[in-house]
Design an enzyme around this catalytic site. Structure first.
Site, PDB file in Angstrom:
ATOM      1  N   ASN A 106      46.508 -12.590 -28.121  1.00  0.00           N
ATOM      2  CA  ASN A 106      47.598 -11.674 -28.109  1.00  0.00           C
ATOM      3  C   ASN A 106      47.317 -10.258 -28.160  1.00  0.00           C
ATOM      4  O   ASN A 106      46.076  -9.902 -28.764  1.00  0.00           O
ATOM      5  CB  ASN A 106      48.569 -12.063 -29.311  1.00  0.00           C
ATOM      6  CG  ASN A 106      49.027 -13.675 -29.144  1.00  0.00           C
ATOM      7  OD1 ASN A 106      48.809 -14.115 -28.281  1.00  0.00           O
ATOM      8  ND2 ASN A 106      49.671 -13.792 -30.105  1.00  0.00           N
ATOM      9  N   ASP A 108      49.932  -8.249 -28.793  1.00  0.00           N
ATOM     10  CA  ASP A 108      51.141  -7.308 -29.288  1.00  0.00           C
ATOM     11  C   ASP A 108      50.900  -6.844 -30.736  1.00  0.00           C
ATOM     12  O   ASP A 108      51.796  -6.068 -31.183  1.00  0.00           O
ATOM     13  CB  ASP A 108      52.395  -8.552 -29.618  1.00  0.00           C
ATOM     14  CG  ASP A 108      51.851  -9.726 -30.290  1.00  0.00           C
ATOM     15  OD1 ASP A 108      50.882  -9.559 -31.378  1.00  0.00           O
ATOM     16  OD2 ASP A 108      52.056 -10.992 -30.059  1.00  0.00           O
ATOM     17  N   HIS A 123      41.782 -10.142 -25.671  1.00  0.00           N
ATOM     18  CA  HIS A 123      42.542  -9.768 -24.593  1.00  0.00           C
ATOM     19  C   HIS A 123      42.950  -8.140 -24.537  1.00  0.00           C
ATOM     20  O   HIS A 123      43.814  -7.724 -23.447  1.00  0.00           O
ATOM     21  CB  HIS A 123      43.545 -10.529 -23.963  1.00  0.00           C
ATOM     22  CG  HIS A 123      42.844 -11.918 -23.404  1.00  0.00           C
ATOM     23  ND1 HIS A 123      43.626 -13.108 -23.620  1.00  0.00           N
ATOM     24  CD2 HIS A 123      41.661 -12.260 -23.155  1.00  0.00           C
ATOM     25  CE1 HIS A 123      43.148 -14.100 -23.340  1.00  0.00           C
ATOM     26  NE2 HIS A 123      41.980 -13.884 -23.105  1.00  0.00           N
ATOM     27  N   CYS A 152      46.139  11.026 -18.800  1.00  0.00           N
ATOM     28  CA  CYS A 152      45.080  11.397 -19.918  1.00  0.00           C
ATOM     29  C   CYS A 152      45.224  13.170 -19.854  1.00  0.00           C
ATOM     30  O   CYS A 152      45.719  13.565 -18.769  1.00  0.00           O
ATOM     31  CB  CYS A 152      43.911  11.132 -19.485  1.00  0.00           C
ATOM     32  SG  CYS A 152      42.446  11.540 -20.823  1.00  0.00           S
TER      33      CYS A 152
HETATM   34  P1  NAD Z   1      50.643 -19.714 -23.182  1.00  0.00           P
HETATM   35  O1  NAD Z   1      51.865 -19.106 -22.707  1.00  0.00           O
HETATM   36  O2  NAD Z   1      49.747 -20.380 -22.098  1.00  0.00           O
HETATM   37  O3  NAD Z   1      51.047 -20.776 -24.223  1.00  0.00           O
HETATM   38  C1  NAD Z   1      51.766 -20.711 -25.284  1.00  0.00           C
HETATM   39  C2  NAD Z   1      51.492 -22.094 -26.122  1.00  0.00           C
HETATM   40  O4  NAD Z   1      52.164 -21.824 -27.235  1.00  0.00           O
HETATM   41  C3  NAD Z   1      52.218 -23.353 -25.607  1.00  0.00           C
HETATM   42  O5  NAD Z   1      51.101 -24.674 -25.469  1.00  0.00           O
HETATM   43  C4  NAD Z   1      53.383 -23.808 -26.286  1.00  0.00           C
HETATM   44  O6  NAD Z   1      53.478 -25.235 -26.355  1.00  0.00           O
HETATM   45  C5  NAD Z   1      52.965 -23.122 -27.602  1.00  0.00           C
HETATM   46  N1  NAD Z   1      53.964 -22.874 -28.520  1.00  0.00           N
HETATM   47  C6  NAD Z   1      55.088 -21.986 -27.967  1.00  0.00           C
HETATM   48  N2  NAD Z   1      56.029 -21.798 -29.283  1.00  0.00           N
HETATM   49  C7  NAD Z   1      55.328 -22.114 -30.324  1.00  0.00           C
HETATM   50  C8  NAD Z   1      55.617 -22.184 -31.551  1.00  0.00           C
HETATM   51  N3  NAD Z   1      56.738 -21.497 -32.035  1.00  0.00           N
HETATM   52  N4  NAD Z   1      54.785 -22.673 -32.529  1.00  0.00           N
HETATM   53  C9  NAD Z   1      53.481 -23.321 -32.029  1.00  0.00           C
HETATM   54  N5  NAD Z   1      53.092 -23.211 -30.886  1.00  0.00           N
HETATM   55  C10 NAD Z   1      54.102 -22.616 -29.823  1.00  0.00           C
HETATM   56  O7  NAD Z   1      49.818 -18.757 -24.147  1.00  0.00           O
HETATM   57  P2  NAD Z   1      48.294 -18.486 -24.344  1.00  0.00           P
HETATM   58  O8  NAD Z   1      47.591 -19.635 -24.323  1.00  0.00           O
HETATM   59  O9  NAD Z   1      48.222 -17.437 -25.391  1.00  0.00           O
HETATM   60  O10 NAD Z   1      47.865 -17.716 -22.840  1.00  0.00           O
HETATM   61  C11 NAD Z   1      48.763 -17.014 -22.322  1.00  0.00           C
HETATM   62  C12 NAD Z   1      48.004 -15.405 -22.039  1.00  0.00           C
HETATM   63  O11 NAD Z   1      48.916 -14.662 -22.022  1.00  0.00           O
HETATM   64  C13 NAD Z   1      47.076 -14.981 -23.179  1.00  0.00           C
HETATM   65  O12 NAD Z   1      45.790 -14.538 -22.558  1.00  0.00           O
HETATM   66  C14 NAD Z   1      47.825 -13.605 -23.927  1.00  0.00           C
HETATM   67  O13 NAD Z   1      46.846 -12.657 -23.828  1.00  0.00           O
HETATM   68  C15 NAD Z   1      48.826 -13.460 -22.905  1.00  0.00           C
HETATM   69  N6  NAD Z   1      50.006 -13.111 -23.682  1.00  0.00           N
HETATM   70  C16 NAD Z   1      50.276 -12.669 -24.786  1.00  0.00           C
HETATM   71  C17 NAD Z   1      51.335 -12.509 -25.396  1.00  0.00           C
HETATM   72  C18 NAD Z   1      51.545 -11.829 -26.894  1.00  0.00           C
HETATM   73  O14 NAD Z   1      50.502 -11.012 -27.034  1.00  0.00           O
HETATM   74  N7  NAD Z   1      52.413 -12.369 -27.628  1.00  0.00           N
HETATM   75  C19 NAD Z   1      52.687 -13.014 -24.888  1.00  0.00           C
HETATM   76  C20 NAD Z   1      52.632 -13.792 -23.281  1.00  0.00           C
HETATM   77  C21 NAD Z   1      51.190 -13.966 -22.876  1.00  0.00           C
END
Ligand code: NAD
Length: 245
Positions: A106, A108, A123, A152
């Site tokens: 993440n 965030d 990431h 910048c």
């Molecule tokens: P993904 O979106 O591919 O998968 C999310 C997973 O979380 C799914 O398997 C889903 O079933 C599960 N899930 C959803 N809600 C849940 C909960 N409340 N409790 C437990 N599990 C839950 O996400 P990913 O595998 O992290 O890959 C996505 C890419 O996108 C990453 O590389 C990330 O850097 C980026 N991303 C980051 C953010 C963030 O920073 N919050 C948000 C979206 C995407």
């Protein structure tokens, strides 16, 4: 709670208590209950674009203003959220563990805000910017940004310091995540679809090095068959049960 689930909760608590080295890998799912959409969820779209069309070097070359508009929107969304009980439980676990590393996909910053310290950000970080001219990295938490795309002080174009689709992960961070996974006694993987490489390999690296692999997800994933213990449910509800101290 079903009796099997209760037994699994006790097994996870025991594994965490007895482990010398704990590693945790988190994905977008852990932040879903804070209100940040996962990329693969139904709310993953902004205007008509898919994240893959915006989070890439070619999209940035083509239209940096559009890419920054999207990041400015995402930064606003993240700024309005709070860490949830899942993030806080992991910060508590770190304080009580002898050796703890949090590896996150993440960007965030919610783990930092919950109090986690030893974090490997695979990431990048949405609150950090990188100058495409002079290469300087800096923290920038202004929302909304006054200038899009931002520049910048050297005059160069700034970009989000995030690993985009098609880019390599920072080698030092990946190397540290790899050795952490090899050394872990317990490896917990939380809220990731385990589709994005190389992050998706880390739980298997841990498993091959004899770690107890624990998965927490709303649904089955490609990793589920490899997990020693799988718990299906929301991370924000399950983690406080697994880490009650
Ligand atoms: P993904 O979106 O591919 O998968 C999310 C997973 O979380 C799914 O398997 C889903 O079933 C599960 N899930 C959803 N809600 C849940 C909960 N409340 N409790 C437990 N599990 C839950 O996400 P990913 O595998 O992290 O890959 C996505 C890419 O996108 C990453 O590389 C990330 O850097 C980026 N991303 C980051 C953010 C963030 O920073 N919050 C948000 C979206 C995407």
């Amino acid at each position: 709670m079903h009796i099997d689930d209760e037994a699994r909760v006790h097994s996870v608590r025991r594994a965490l208590r007895e482990a010398g080295r704990i590693a945790v890998l988190t994905g977008a799912g852990i932040s879903a209950e804070s209100g940040i959409p996962t990329f693969r969820g139904t709310n993953g779209l902004w205007r008509k674009y898919r994240p893959e069309e915006l989070a890439s070097p070619s999209a940035f070359r083509r239209d940096p203003g559009l890419v920054w508009e999207w990041y400015d929107w995402r930064r606003g969304l993240v700024a309005d959220t709070e860490p949830n009980p899942g993030h806080f439980a992991l910060a508590r676990l770190e304080r009580s563990a002898a050796d703890f590393t949090l590896i996150t996909q993440n960007v965030d910053g919610l783990h930092d805000r919950a109090g986690s310290q030893n974090i490997l950000k695979l990431h990048g970080d949405i609150w950090q910017v990188l100058c495409t001219g002079c290469g300087r990295r800096s923290r920038n938490t202004r929302v909304p940004l006054p200038e899009l795309p931002p520049h910048c002080s050297c005059g160069g174009l700034l970009r989000p310091d995030i690993v985009w689709f098609g880019e390599s992960l920072p080698q030092d961070v990946l190397q540290a995540a790899w050795s952490t996974s090899e050394a872990a006694d317990v490896f917990m993987v939380i809220g990731t679809s385990a589709l994005v490489q190389p992050a998706a390999s880390l739980p298997l690296v841990a498993k091959e090095s004899n770690a107890c692999l624990i998965e927490i997800n709303m649904e089955e994933t490609a990793l589920s068959p490899h997990a020693d213990i799988s718990l299906h449910g929301a991370a924000g509800e399950l983690l406080p049960l697994l880490i009650p101290f």
